[in-house]
Design a protein around this motif. Structure first.
Motif, PDB file in Angstrom:
ATOM      1  N   UNK A  46       0.616  -1.068   0.053  1.00 36.88           N
ATOM      2  CA  UNK A  46      -0.090  -0.038  -0.135  1.00 36.88           C
ATOM      3  C   UNK A  46       0.713   1.196  -0.076  1.00 36.88           C
ATOM      4  N   UNK A  47       2.194   1.124   0.301  1.00 28.66           N
ATOM      5  CA  UNK A  47       3.016   2.406   0.346  1.00 28.66           C
ATOM      6  C   UNK A  47       3.059   2.752  -1.087  1.00 28.66           C
ATOM      7  N   UNK A  48       3.425   4.019  -1.352  1.00 32.14           N
ATOM      8  CA  UNK A  48       3.437   4.492  -2.675  1.00 32.14           C
ATOM      9  C   UNK A  48       5.103   5.390  -2.466  1.00 32.14           C
ATOM     10  N   UNK A  49       5.556   5.436  -4.029  1.00 31.87           N
ATOM     11  CA  UNK A  49       6.418   6.498  -4.209  1.00 31.87           C
ATOM     12  C   UNK A  49       5.882   7.443  -5.275  1.00 31.87           C
ATOM     13  N   UNK A  50       5.952   8.561  -5.017  1.00 35.31           N
ATOM     14  CA  UNK A  50       5.645   9.387  -6.016  1.00 35.31           C
ATOM     15  C   UNK A  50       6.866   9.779  -7.061  1.00 35.31           C
ATOM     16  N   UNK A  51       7.008   9.596  -8.264  1.00 31.22           N
ATOM     17  CA  UNK A  51       8.285  10.062  -8.821  1.00 31.22           C
ATOM     18  C   UNK A  51       8.132  10.583 -10.221  1.00 31.22           C
ATOM     19  N   UNK A  52       9.055  11.033 -10.777  1.00 33.19           N
ATOM     20  CA  UNK A  52       8.916  11.662 -12.180  1.00 33.19           C
ATOM     21  C   UNK A  52       9.767  10.946 -13.235  1.00 33.19           C
ATOM     22  N   UNK A  53       9.239  10.855 -14.413  1.00 30.27           N
ATOM     23  CA  UNK A  53       9.863   9.880 -15.302  1.00 30.27           C
ATOM     24  C   UNK A  53      10.222  11.016 -16.448  1.00 30.27           C
ATOM     25  N   UNK A  54      11.591  10.812 -16.991  1.00 27.35           N
ATOM     26  CA  UNK A  54      12.015  11.483 -18.167  1.00 27.35           C
ATOM     27  C   UNK A  54      12.951  12.652 -17.684  1.00 27.35           C
ATOM     28  N   UNK A  55      13.012  13.653 -18.607  1.00 22.62           N
ATOM     29  CA  UNK A  55      14.206  14.520 -18.471  1.00 22.62           C
ATOM     30  C   UNK A  55      13.622  16.104 -18.625  1.00 22.62           C
ATOM     31  N   UNK A  56      14.183  16.750 -18.134  1.00 25.39           N
ATOM     32  CA  UNK A  56      13.664  18.214 -17.798  1.00 25.39           C
ATOM     33  C   UNK A  56      13.996  18.697 -19.408  1.00 25.39           C
ATOM     34  N   UNK A  57      13.211  19.367 -19.945  1.00 25.80           N
ATOM     35  CA  UNK A  57      11.888  19.972 -19.422  1.00 25.80           C
ATOM     36  C   UNK A  57      10.443  19.048 -19.647  1.00 25.80           C
ATOM     37  N   UNK A  58      10.844  17.693 -20.275  1.00 29.12           N
ATOM     38  CA  UNK A  58       9.731  16.862 -20.411  1.00 29.12           C
ATOM     39  C   UNK A  58       9.522  15.882 -19.174  1.00 29.12           C
ATOM     40  N   UNK A  59       8.960  16.070 -18.032  1.00 29.38           N
ATOM     41  CA  UNK A  59       8.848  15.378 -16.934  1.00 29.38           C
ATOM     42  C   UNK A  59       7.472  14.788 -16.762  1.00 29.38           C
ATOM     43  N   UNK A  60       7.380  13.489 -16.584  1.00 26.08           N
ATOM     44  CA  UNK A  60       5.823  13.190 -16.494  1.00 26.08           C
ATOM     45  C   UNK A  60       5.672  12.372 -14.852  1.00 26.08           C
ATOM     46  N   UNK A  61       5.071  13.038 -13.994  1.00 22.00           N
ATOM     47  CA  UNK A  61       4.693  12.221 -12.728  1.00 22.00           C
ATOM     48  C   UNK A  61       4.067  11.287 -12.638  1.00 22.00           C
ATOM     49  N   UNK A  62       4.311  10.211 -12.038  1.00 27.00           N
ATOM     50  CA  UNK A  62       3.786   8.841 -11.780  1.00 27.00           C
ATOM     51  C   UNK A  62       4.140   8.205 -10.497  1.00 27.00           C
ATOM     52  N   UNK A  63       3.717   7.100 -10.437  1.00 25.74           N
ATOM     53  CA  UNK A  63       3.814   6.453  -9.097  1.00 25.74           C
ATOM     54  C   UNK A  63       4.297   5.102  -9.345  1.00 25.74           C
ATOM     55  N   UNK A  64       4.980   4.487  -7.879  1.00 25.04           N
ATOM     56  CA  UNK A  64       5.189   3.034  -7.962  1.00 25.04           C
ATOM     57  C   UNK A  64       4.722   2.649  -6.437  1.00 25.04           C
ATOM     58  N   UNK A  65       4.099   1.338  -6.401  1.00 20.77           N
ATOM     59  CA  UNK A  65       3.418   1.012  -5.184  1.00 20.77           C
ATOM     60  C   UNK A  65       3.909  -0.483  -4.818  1.00 20.77           C
ATOM     61  N   UNK A  66       3.875  -0.578  -3.573  1.00 21.83           N
ATOM     62  CA  UNK A  66       4.181  -2.006  -3.045  1.00 21.83           C
ATOM     63  C   UNK A  66       2.886  -2.915  -2.906  1.00 21.83           C
ATOM     64  N   UNK A  67       3.119  -3.868  -3.682  1.00 21.11           N
ATOM     65  CA  UNK A  67       2.151  -5.121  -3.774  1.00 21.11           C
ATOM     66  C   UNK A  67       2.628  -5.899  -2.611  1.00 21.11           C
ATOM     67  N   UNK A  68       3.639  -6.610  -2.207  1.00 17.81           N
ATOM     68  CA  UNK A  68       4.087  -7.407  -1.378  1.00 17.81           C
ATOM     69  C   UNK A  68       5.477  -7.241  -0.802  1.00 17.81           C
ATOM     70  N   UNK A  69       5.757  -7.562   0.353  1.00 18.82           N
ATOM     71  CA  UNK A  69       7.191  -7.107   0.925  1.00 18.82           C
ATOM     72  C   UNK A  69       7.298  -8.241   1.800  1.00 18.82           C
TER      73      UNK A  69
END
Length: 145
Positions: A46-69
């Motif tokens: 349920x934990x989540x990382x909010x990250x950006x993908x790409x290189x400036x100036x073209x950055x896309x905001x996205x997420x990665x979440x934990x399914x199992x640990x």
């Protein structure tokens, strides 16, 4: 499904210290350029990382979440990297004489990459994940030096 493996000259505890530090995600994941926030209960499900993908100036905001640990053994994530798509990534660690054997599995589960034939997906994901594991190994090995 892409499968990559690396032998890391560090204990699984050092490897998982990097894997479970959400703020270090941008340092070792190829394509992630920055981390914007880490939500509790990371690295628990349920934990989540909010990250950006790409290189400036073209950055896309996205997420990665934990399914199992499973501490020091296994981490399974749902990764998003639009416009490429989304998928599931799993890390499995085992102790070996020289440190840690880490295996990374990735499967595209949606988006344009998932429409590619499996061998093409494997070429794309495999090359990226080889570099991802190399970066992770450098960080983990530095912790032990």
């Amino acid at each position: 499904m892409s499968e990559n493996e690396i032998l890391i000259k560090a204990d699984p505890a050092d490897v998982f210290a990097i894997l479970t530090d959400g703020w270090s995600y941008g340092a070792w994941v190829v394509g992630a350029s920055r981390v914007r926030d880490v939500d509790p209960p990371w690295p628990e499900p349920g934990g989540k990382i909010h990250h950006s993908v790409g290189a400036w100036p073209v950055l896309i905001n996205d997420t990665t979440s934990v399914l199992e640990y499973e501490p020091l053994s296994r981490l399974r994530l749902r990764v998003r990297a639009w416009p490429a798509g989304h998928g599931e990534v799993e890390f499995r660690a085992t102790t070996v004489e020289t440190g840690c054997r880490l295996v990374m599995f990735e499967q595209a589960t949606g988006g344009p990459v998932s429409l590619l034939p499996a061998p093409v997906q494997d070429l794309f994901l495999g090359a990226r994940n080889t570099e991802t594991l190399h970066r992770l190994a450098l960080l983990a090995e530095h912790r032990t030096s």
